[in-house]
Design a protein around this motif. Structure first.
Motif, PDB file in Angstrom:
ATOM      1  N   ASP A 158       0.837  -1.206   0.000  1.00  0.00           N
ATOM      2  CA  ASP A 158       0.000   0.000   0.000  1.00  0.00           C
ATOM      3  C   ASP A 158       0.871   1.255   0.000  1.00  0.00           C
ATOM      4  OD1 ASP A 158      -2.433  -1.298  -0.067  1.00  0.00           O
ATOM      5  OD2 ASP A 158      -2.732  -1.222   2.111  1.00  0.00           O
ATOM      6  N   ALA A 159       1.927   1.241   0.790  1.00  0.00           N
ATOM      7  CA  ALA A 159       2.842   2.376   0.834  1.00  0.00           C
ATOM      8  C   ALA A 159       3.540   2.559  -0.516  1.00  0.00           C
ATOM      9  CB  ALA A 159       3.878   2.183   1.943  1.00  0.00           C
ATOM     10  N   LEU A 160       3.957   1.468  -1.132  1.00  0.00           N
ATOM     11  CA  LEU A 160       4.599   1.547  -2.444  1.00  0.00           C
ATOM     12  C   LEU A 160       3.621   2.035  -3.502  1.00  0.00           C
ATOM     13  CD1 LEU A 160       6.709  -1.727  -2.328  1.00  0.00           C
ATOM     14  CD2 LEU A 160       7.542   0.630  -2.132  1.00  0.00           C
ATOM     15  N   SER A 161       2.372   1.582  -3.454  1.00  0.00           N
ATOM     16  CA  SER A 161       1.345   2.042  -4.395  1.00  0.00           C
ATOM     17  C   SER A 161       1.096   3.532  -4.249  1.00  0.00           C
ATOM     18  CB  SER A 161       0.031   1.290  -4.176  1.00  0.00           C
ATOM     19  OG  SER A 161       0.167  -0.048  -4.497  1.00  0.00           O
ATOM     20  N   TYR A 162       1.045   3.999  -2.999  1.00  0.00           N
ATOM     21  CA  TYR A 162       0.844   5.417  -2.726  1.00  0.00           C
ATOM     22  C   TYR A 162       1.981   6.238  -3.344  1.00  0.00           C
ATOM     23  CZ  TYR A 162      -0.016   9.701  -0.081  1.00  0.00           C
ATOM     24  OH  TYR A 162      -0.268  11.004   0.276  1.00  0.00           O
TER      25      TYR A 162
END
Length: 93
Positions: A38-42
């Motif tokens: 999720d952090a990488l997608s953000y």
């Protein structure tokens, strides 16, 4: 919340954390992600050209309070949807 693990995003050059300011005042919230991806997608969605300047780090829930105090954050913003983004803000009391 304390028994969960979260992920935070940190600048590799300055060491500062990714934060949000939902109001026009000086209130700063630490952004937390439930999953590493999720952090990488953000990052890839909202800061793709500079995403390589940040690192995603795990953060045990038991360490959140200490981190908030040390850096002077008023609370956390839990990112529930990294693509929109949708953030749930919780204030530390």
């Amino acid at each position: 919340m304390l028994s969960e693990n979260y992920y935070i995003v940190r600048s590799q050059s300055t060491g500062r954390y990714l934060t949000a300011r939902p109001k026009s005042d000086d209130s700063v919230y630490l952004l937390l992600f439930r999953e590493n991806f999720d952090a990488l997608s953000y990052l890839n969605t909202h800061a793709g050209e500079v995403a390589n300047r940040f690192a995603v780090e795990p953060l045990p829930g038991t360490q959140i309070g200490n981190l908030l105090k040390r850096w002077g954050f008023v609370g956390v913003g839990i990112v529930t949807d990294p693509l929109l983004p949708n953030v749930e803000f919780l204030q530390n009391i």
